[in-house]
Design an enzyme around this catalytic site. Structure first.
Site, PDB file in Angstrom:
ATOM      1  N   SER A 135      45.601  46.444  45.199  1.00 51.14           N
ATOM      2  CA  SER A 135      44.233  46.934  45.451  1.00 51.14           C
ATOM      3  C   SER A 135      43.782  45.909  46.645  1.00 51.14           C
ATOM      4  CB  SER A 135      43.319  46.255  44.101  1.00 51.14           C
ATOM      5  OG  SER A 135      42.122  46.472  44.460  1.00 51.14           O
ATOM      6  N   TYR A 148      40.972  40.474  37.809  1.00 53.14           N
ATOM      7  CA  TYR A 148      41.521  41.619  38.377  1.00 53.14           C
ATOM      8  C   TYR A 148      42.107  41.362  39.653  1.00 53.14           C
ATOM      9  CZ  TYR A 148      41.930  46.455  40.048  1.00 53.14           C
ATOM     10  OH  TYR A 148      42.499  47.646  40.345  1.00 53.14           O
TER      11      TYR A 148
HETATM   12  P1  NAD Z   1      42.857  55.443  35.365  1.00 50.28           P
HETATM   13  O1  NAD Z   1      41.859  54.505  34.441  1.00 50.28           O
HETATM   14  O2  NAD Z   1      42.299  56.864  35.898  1.00 50.28           O
HETATM   15  O3  NAD Z   1      44.225  55.455  35.091  1.00 50.28           O
HETATM   16  C1  NAD Z   1      44.899  54.279  34.686  1.00 50.28           C
HETATM   17  C2  NAD Z   1      45.980  54.677  33.490  1.00 50.28           C
HETATM   18  O4  NAD Z   1      46.526  53.509  33.116  1.00 50.28           O
HETATM   19  C3  NAD Z   1      45.232  55.420  32.257  1.00 50.28           C
HETATM   20  O5  NAD Z   1      45.754  56.700  32.028  1.00 50.28           O
HETATM   21  C4  NAD Z   1      45.583  54.247  31.225  1.00 50.28           C
HETATM   22  O6  NAD Z   1      45.708  55.173  29.832  1.00 50.28           O
HETATM   23  C5  NAD Z   1      46.769  53.701  31.637  1.00 50.28           C
HETATM   24  N1  NAD Z   1      47.098  52.457  31.138  1.00 50.28           N
HETATM   25  C6  NAD Z   1      46.043  51.453  30.972  1.00 50.28           C
HETATM   26  N2  NAD Z   1      46.541  50.355  30.311  1.00 50.28           N
HETATM   27  C7  NAD Z   1      47.658  50.786  29.647  1.00 50.28           C
HETATM   28  C8  NAD Z   1      48.929  50.235  29.032  1.00 50.28           C
HETATM   29  N3  NAD Z   1      48.744  48.831  28.366  1.00 50.28           N
HETATM   30  N4  NAD Z   1      50.005  51.006  28.656  1.00 50.28           N
HETATM   31  C9  NAD Z   1      50.241  52.031  29.244  1.00 50.28           C
HETATM   32  N5  NAD Z   1      49.109  52.743  30.150  1.00 50.28           N
HETATM   33  C10 NAD Z   1      48.229  51.902  30.242  1.00 50.28           C
HETATM   34  O7  NAD Z   1      42.723  54.319  36.808  1.00 50.28           O
HETATM   35  P2  NAD Z   1      43.336  54.723  38.367  1.00 50.28           P
HETATM   36  O8  NAD Z   1      42.196  54.248  39.281  1.00 50.28           O
HETATM   37  O9  NAD Z   1      44.102  55.606  38.262  1.00 50.28           O
HETATM   38  O10 NAD Z   1      44.147  53.414  38.448  1.00 50.28           O
HETATM   39  C11 NAD Z   1      45.671  53.332  38.836  1.00 50.28           C
HETATM   40  C12 NAD Z   1      45.962  52.155  39.440  1.00 50.28           C
HETATM   41  O11 NAD Z   1      45.356  51.964  40.536  1.00 50.28           O
HETATM   42  C13 NAD Z   1      45.636  50.829  38.534  1.00 50.28           C
HETATM   43  O12 NAD Z   1      46.716  49.927  38.589  1.00 50.28           O
HETATM   44  C14 NAD Z   1      44.266  50.305  39.363  1.00 50.28           C
HETATM   45  O13 NAD Z   1      44.305  48.950  39.073  1.00 50.28           O
HETATM   46  C15 NAD Z   1      44.702  50.655  40.935  1.00 50.28           C
HETATM   47  N6  NAD Z   1      43.493  50.769  41.750  1.00 50.28           N
HETATM   48  C16 NAD Z   1      42.767  51.735  41.403  1.00 50.28           C
HETATM   49  C17 NAD Z   1      41.556  51.664  42.200  1.00 50.28           C
HETATM   50  C18 NAD Z   1      40.266  52.815  42.129  1.00 50.28           C
HETATM   51  O14 NAD Z   1      39.457  52.509  42.957  1.00 50.28           O
HETATM   52  N7  NAD Z   1      40.379  53.763  41.185  1.00 50.28           N
HETATM   53  C19 NAD Z   1      41.328  50.760  43.316  1.00 50.28           C
HETATM   54  C20 NAD Z   1      42.585  50.069  43.477  1.00 50.28           C
HETATM   55  C21 NAD Z   1      43.587  49.892  42.607  1.00 50.28           C
END
Ligand code: NAD
Length: 250
Positions: A135, A148
């Site tokens: 991130s 985080y």
């Molecule tokens: P999201 O919430 O849409 O998806 C995350 C998924 O992870 C969900 O389907 C959730 O059920 C699953 N998950 C969470 N805890 C879990 C567990 N214990 N076991 C199994 N599955 C689990 O979020 P996203 O934005 O698509 O995030 C995906 C990745 O990208 C993450 O690692 C997040 O930190 C990273 N990220 C996202 C952003 C953003 O702006 N959306 C920015 C930087 C990094």
């Protein structure tokens, strides 16, 4: 015959966080390009209709990696592991109690190391690839992101460290560092906190938030043969947020 750009025909991939956001966009894209995908999330019944093999698992539970490895072993050699599952909800350090700390570090960092350790023996040598989800908050200091930021900074460093450790076996390890991407993780804050939305957009030179598919495209590139000499990199997919310091500039 000319190689198809980022083709995954005949390739096997494991993607965590498959139900939603970036993970879901990644499995759709990989399947569309011919991959056989093992999709992992808390409750994969939500993936009905998606032509993937599915495993429901809470990655923070100790037994999860073994169950996922057993299912992945049925596919044969593994070409790609995308460690995408993650949780947000970080706070300032004074409000970061042990439960929050354990939850965020447990899912975002510890479970990534544990699953990677379990699946590494299955990865093709040479040719296997791992793509982690870092991130922009793992790269710079930002108030209120304590656990985080620590988890994602850990992912960036894990990516570099592991690239050195398994590179000699022909396995590449890279990460994407998304900026503000509109997903379930960010939607509530973006929709309900106009100040946050304004600041994120103003700090992003492209003046918008990103879409999951824009991150999935870079994940697919890093996992493909076209990235065959890219290793140990943290690739920002952030509309220029990191490059400009996340501050509004006219
Ligand atoms: P999201 O919430 O849409 O998806 C995350 C998924 O992870 C969900 O389907 C959730 O059920 C699953 N998950 C969470 N805890 C879990 C567990 N214990 N076991 C199994 N599955 C689990 O979020 P996203 O934005 O698509 O995030 C995906 C990745 O990208 C993450 O690692 C997040 O930190 C990273 N990220 C996202 C952003 C953003 O702006 N959306 C920015 C930087 C990094």
């Amino acid at each position: 015959m000319e190689a198809v750009l980022h083709s995954f025909h005949g390739r096997n991939a494991v993607v965590t966080g498959a139900n939603s956001g970036i993970g879901r966009a990644t499995i759709d894209l990989l399947i569309g390009r011919g991959a056989c995908v093992l999709a992992v999330d808390l409750d994969v019944s939500q993936l009905g209709g998606v032509p993937a093999i599915t495993v429901s698992a809470d990655l923070s539970e100790d037994s999860a990696p073994k169950r996922i490895a057993e299912a992945a072993g049925e596919l044969g050699d593994l070409d790609l592991l995308v460690n995408c599952a993650g949780v947000g909800g970080s706070k300032r350090i004074a409000e970061t109690d042990d439960a929050l700390l354990d939850r965020i570090l447990g899912i975002n960092l510890r479970s990534v190391i544990r699953l990677t350790r379990e699946l590494l023996p299955l990865l093709r040598r040479p040719g296997g690839a791992i793509v982690n989800l870092a991130s922009v908050y793992g790269e710079v200091g930002r108030v209120g992101t304590t656990a985080y930021a620590a988890s994602k900074g850990g992912i960036s460093q894990l990516t570099r460290q592991l690239s050195a450790e398994v590179g000699p076996e022909g396995i590449r390890v890279n990460a994407v560092a998304p900026g503000c991407i509109l997903t379930a993780m960010t939607r509530t804050k973006i929709d309900n906190d106009p100040e946050y939305r304004r600041a994120m957009i103003a700090g992003t030179p492209l003046r918008r938030v990103g879409d999951s598919t824009e991150v999935a495209e870079v994940i697919a590139f890093l996992g493909s043969d076209q990235a065959s000499f890219v290793n140990g990199q943290i690739v920002a997919v952030d509309g220029g947020w990191l490059a400009s310091g996340g501050h509004f500039q006219e």
